[in-house]
Write a protein that holds these residues in place. Structure first.
Motif, PDB file in Angstrom:
ATOM      1  N   LEU A 210       0.632  -1.294   0.076  1.00  0.00           N
ATOM      2  CA  LEU A 210       0.091  -0.029  -0.075  1.00  0.00           C
ATOM      3  C   LEU A 210       0.975   1.244  -0.026  1.00  0.00           C
ATOM      4  O   LEU A 210       1.691   1.464   0.628  1.00  0.00           O
ATOM      5  CB  LEU A 210      -0.966   0.023   1.262  1.00  0.00           C
ATOM      6  CG  LEU A 210      -1.992  -1.239   1.352  1.00  0.00           C
ATOM      7  CD1 LEU A 210      -2.389  -1.194   2.813  1.00  0.00           C
ATOM      8  CD2 LEU A 210      -2.815  -0.922   0.374  1.00  0.00           C
ATOM      9  N   THR A 211       0.258   2.147  -0.762  1.00  0.00           N
ATOM     10  CA  THR A 211       1.019   3.470  -0.771  1.00  0.00           C
ATOM     11  C   THR A 211       0.912   4.493   0.414  1.00  0.00           C
ATOM     12  O   THR A 211      -0.021   3.917   1.590  1.00  0.00           O
ATOM     13  CB  THR A 211       0.522   4.236  -1.869  1.00  0.00           C
ATOM     14  OG1 THR A 211      -0.750   4.789  -1.576  1.00  0.00           O
ATOM     15  CG2 THR A 211       0.898   3.690  -3.236  1.00  0.00           C
ATOM     16  N   ARG A 212       1.604   5.442   0.713  1.00  0.00           N
ATOM     17  CA  ARG A 212       1.295   6.069   1.838  1.00  0.00           C
ATOM     18  C   ARG A 212      -0.217   7.011   1.984  1.00  0.00           C
ATOM     19  O   ARG A 212      -0.728   7.043   3.105  1.00  0.00           O
ATOM     20  CB  ARG A 212       2.556   7.192   2.089  1.00  0.00           C
ATOM     21  CG  ARG A 212       2.456   8.191   3.320  1.00  0.00           C
ATOM     22  CD  ARG A 212       2.974   7.418   4.621  1.00  0.00           C
ATOM     23  NE  ARG A 212       2.806   8.421   5.678  1.00  0.00           N
ATOM     24  CZ  ARG A 212       2.445   8.110   6.864  1.00  0.00           C
ATOM     25  NH1 ARG A 212       1.858   6.834   6.961  1.00  0.00           N
ATOM     26  NH2 ARG A 212       2.022   9.054   7.482  1.00  0.00           N
ATOM     27  N   GLU A 213      -0.526   7.140   1.083  1.00  0.00           N
ATOM     28  CA  GLU A 213      -1.788   7.843   0.675  1.00  0.00           C
ATOM     29  C   GLU A 213      -3.047   6.716   1.050  1.00  0.00           C
ATOM     30  O   GLU A 213      -3.833   7.070   1.833  1.00  0.00           O
ATOM     31  CB  GLU A 213      -2.140   8.400  -0.463  1.00  0.00           C
ATOM     32  CG  GLU A 213      -1.101   9.547  -0.839  1.00  0.00           C
ATOM     33  CD  GLU A 213       0.078   9.374  -1.331  1.00  0.00           C
ATOM     34  OE1 GLU A 213       0.501   8.248  -1.761  1.00  0.00           O
ATOM     35  OE2 GLU A 213       1.112   9.930  -0.915  1.00  0.00           O
ATOM     36  N   GLU A 214      -2.650   5.615   0.742  1.00  0.00           N
ATOM     37  CA  GLU A 214      -3.622   4.476   1.124  1.00  0.00           C
ATOM     38  C   GLU A 214      -3.719   4.226   2.361  1.00  0.00           C
ATOM     39  O   GLU A 214      -4.808   4.187   3.110  1.00  0.00           O
ATOM     40  CB  GLU A 214      -3.650   3.236   0.233  1.00  0.00           C
ATOM     41  CG  GLU A 214      -3.717   3.350  -1.333  1.00  0.00           C
ATOM     42  CD  GLU A 214      -3.366   2.175  -2.046  1.00  0.00           C
ATOM     43  OE1 GLU A 214      -4.027   1.762  -3.041  1.00  0.00           O
ATOM     44  OE2 GLU A 214      -2.259   1.657  -1.879  1.00  0.00           O
ATOM     45  N   ARG A 215      -2.512   4.272   3.215  1.00  0.00           N
ATOM     46  CA  ARG A 215      -2.495   3.960   4.592  1.00  0.00           C
ATOM     47  C   ARG A 215      -3.196   4.911   5.384  1.00  0.00           C
ATOM     48  O   ARG A 215      -3.869   4.654   6.062  1.00  0.00           O
ATOM     49  CB  ARG A 215      -1.090   3.956   5.014  1.00  0.00           C
ATOM     50  CG  ARG A 215      -0.492   2.452   4.717  1.00  0.00           C
ATOM     51  CD  ARG A 215       1.208   2.469   4.833  1.00  0.00           C
ATOM     52  NE  ARG A 215       1.962   1.431   4.382  1.00  0.00           N
ATOM     53  CZ  ARG A 215       2.102   0.391   5.196  1.00  0.00           C
ATOM     54  NH1 ARG A 215       1.718   0.305   6.418  1.00  0.00           N
ATOM     55  NH2 ARG A 215       2.523  -0.624   4.621  1.00  0.00           N
ATOM     56  N   LEU A 216      -2.924   6.423   4.772  1.00  0.00           N
ATOM     57  CA  LEU A 216      -3.635   7.288   5.712  1.00  0.00           C
ATOM     58  C   LEU A 216      -5.158   7.365   5.379  1.00  0.00           C
ATOM     59  O   LEU A 216      -5.998   7.440   6.293  1.00  0.00           O
ATOM     60  CB  LEU A 216      -3.196   8.721   4.847  1.00  0.00           C
ATOM     61  CG  LEU A 216      -1.658   8.977   5.583  1.00  0.00           C
ATOM     62  CD1 LEU A 216      -0.903  10.269   4.863  1.00  0.00           C
ATOM     63  CD2 LEU A 216      -1.657   9.043   6.987  1.00  0.00           C
ATOM     64  N   ALA A 217      -5.599   6.831   4.071  1.00  0.00           N
ATOM     65  CA  ALA A 217      -7.103   6.786   4.061  1.00  0.00           C
ATOM     66  C   ALA A 217      -7.456   5.711   4.838  1.00  0.00           C
ATOM     67  O   ALA A 217      -8.665   5.924   5.185  1.00  0.00           O
ATOM     68  CB  ALA A 217      -7.257   6.370   2.384  1.00  0.00           C
ATOM     69  N   ILE A 218      -6.908   4.670   4.969  1.00  0.00           N
ATOM     70  CA  ILE A 218      -7.365   3.493   5.811  1.00  0.00           C
ATOM     71  C   ILE A 218      -7.601   4.124   7.181  1.00  0.00           C
ATOM     72  O   ILE A 218      -8.506   3.594   7.903  1.00  0.00           O
ATOM     73  CB  ILE A 218      -6.323   2.194   5.907  1.00  0.00           C
ATOM     74  CG1 ILE A 218      -6.318   1.459   4.385  1.00  0.00           C
ATOM     75  CG2 ILE A 218      -6.398   1.424   7.072  1.00  0.00           C
ATOM     76  CD1 ILE A 218      -5.242   0.646   4.191  1.00  0.00           C
ATOM     77  N   VAL A 219      -6.474   4.878   7.743  1.00  0.00           N
ATOM     78  CA  VAL A 219      -6.631   5.218   9.022  1.00  0.00           C
ATOM     79  C   VAL A 219      -7.778   6.270   9.192  1.00  0.00           C
ATOM     80  O   VAL A 219      -8.733   6.162  10.122  1.00  0.00           O
ATOM     81  CB  VAL A 219      -5.409   6.202   9.361  1.00  0.00           C
ATOM     82  CG1 VAL A 219      -5.689   7.029  10.826  1.00  0.00           C
ATOM     83  CG2 VAL A 219      -4.192   5.146   9.639  1.00  0.00           C
ATOM     84  N   ARG A 220      -8.105   7.096   8.095  1.00  0.00           N
ATOM     85  CA  ARG A 220      -9.338   8.092   8.065  1.00  0.00           C
ATOM     86  C   ARG A 220     -10.690   7.228   8.209  1.00  0.00           C
ATOM     87  O   ARG A 220     -11.455   7.702   8.648  1.00  0.00           O
ATOM     88  CB  ARG A 220      -9.325   8.998   6.792  1.00  0.00           C
ATOM     89  CG  ARG A 220      -8.308  10.105   7.071  1.00  0.00           C
ATOM     90  CD  ARG A 220      -8.502  11.395   5.926  1.00  0.00           C
ATOM     91  NE  ARG A 220      -8.323  10.600   4.540  1.00  0.00           N
ATOM     92  CZ  ARG A 220      -7.109  10.522   4.117  1.00  0.00           C
ATOM     93  NH1 ARG A 220      -5.880  11.033   4.728  1.00  0.00           N
ATOM     94  NH2 ARG A 220      -6.987  10.190   2.980  1.00  0.00           N
ATOM     95  N   ASN A 221     -10.671   6.188   7.243  1.00  0.00           N
ATOM     96  CA  ASN A 221     -12.054   5.373   7.067  1.00  0.00           C
ATOM     97  C   ASN A 221     -12.352   4.741   8.437  1.00  0.00           C
ATOM     98  O   ASN A 221     -13.522   4.732   8.808  1.00  0.00           O
ATOM     99  CB  ASN A 221     -12.005   4.519   5.994  1.00  0.00           C
ATOM    100  CG  ASN A 221     -12.019   4.984   4.517  1.00  0.00           C
ATOM    101  OD1 ASN A 221     -12.700   5.995   4.604  1.00  0.00           O
ATOM    102  ND2 ASN A 221     -11.285   4.224   3.677  1.00  0.00           N
TER     103      ASN A 221
END
Length: 191
Positions: free
Chosen positions: A7-18
């Protein structure tokens, strides 16, 4: 089993936000094509990263003598603590309530303060009598009794200083034991 996907950094941050929005672990895993275990791991890693980067943004400086620094380094080495920063950080974390004077110390200091006030009053009275006599052009009334009072007061002040010194030494010894215990506990917990 799902193929591994980086996963990219952006995807990881999106996971945290979700997840913060309340989306389930399974729904997030399905969306990004990873396992729920990966989601748990990402959330834990991100939480640790945020804690490490956001909470340690203050710098503490301290000036020590060469002897104090050698003694601190010796304690750290004895406790198998790798750096001065780690040792100081552990002391600060363990210091919750450690440096607050206890009730016994407060009571002893209050007793010392009262005794010192009595001594101050006696010295003031002697000085007042001597000044009054000097202002009237008379020889100050300094009798053998007055000399004994001054000697007694001087002895009391010296005893008082010794008692305060002993009190401070006892308190320092107690604090040393607590700090050593806290360092040992933290060093043991780090293993």
């Amino acid at each position: 089993m799902l193929p591994r996907r980086r996963l990219t950094r952006e995807e990881r941050l999106a996971i945290v936000r979700n997840r913060a929005k309340g989306v389930s672990h399974q729904a997030i895993a399905d969306r990004y094509g990873v396992t729920t275990r990966a989601i748990y791991y990402i959330l834990r890693t991100e939480k640790e990263r945020q804690r490490e980067s956001s909470t340690r943004n203050r710098v503490v400086t301290v000036t020590l003598s060469e002897d104090e620094l050698r003694a601190f380094d010796a304690v750290l080495a004895k406790q198998n603590i790798a750096s001065r920063s780690d040792g100081l950080r552990r002391l600060i974390q363990a210091a919750n309530g450690l440096f607050i004077p206890d009730d016994q110390l407060g009571a002893e200091l209050a007793g010392f303060r009262a005794a010192l006030n009595r001594v101050g009053n006696n010295v003031s009275q002697i000085a007042k009598r001597m000044n009054e006599a000097a202002n009237k052009g008379m020889r100050p009334p300094f009798s053998k009794s007055s000399l004994e009072q001054v000697r007694a007061l001087a002895g009391f002040v010296l005893d008082f200083a010794d008692q305060v010194h002993l009190l401070a030494q006892r308190r320092q010894s107690e604090m040393d034991l607590r700090v050593r215990s806290a360092l040992k506990e933290l060093a043991d917990g780090a293993e």
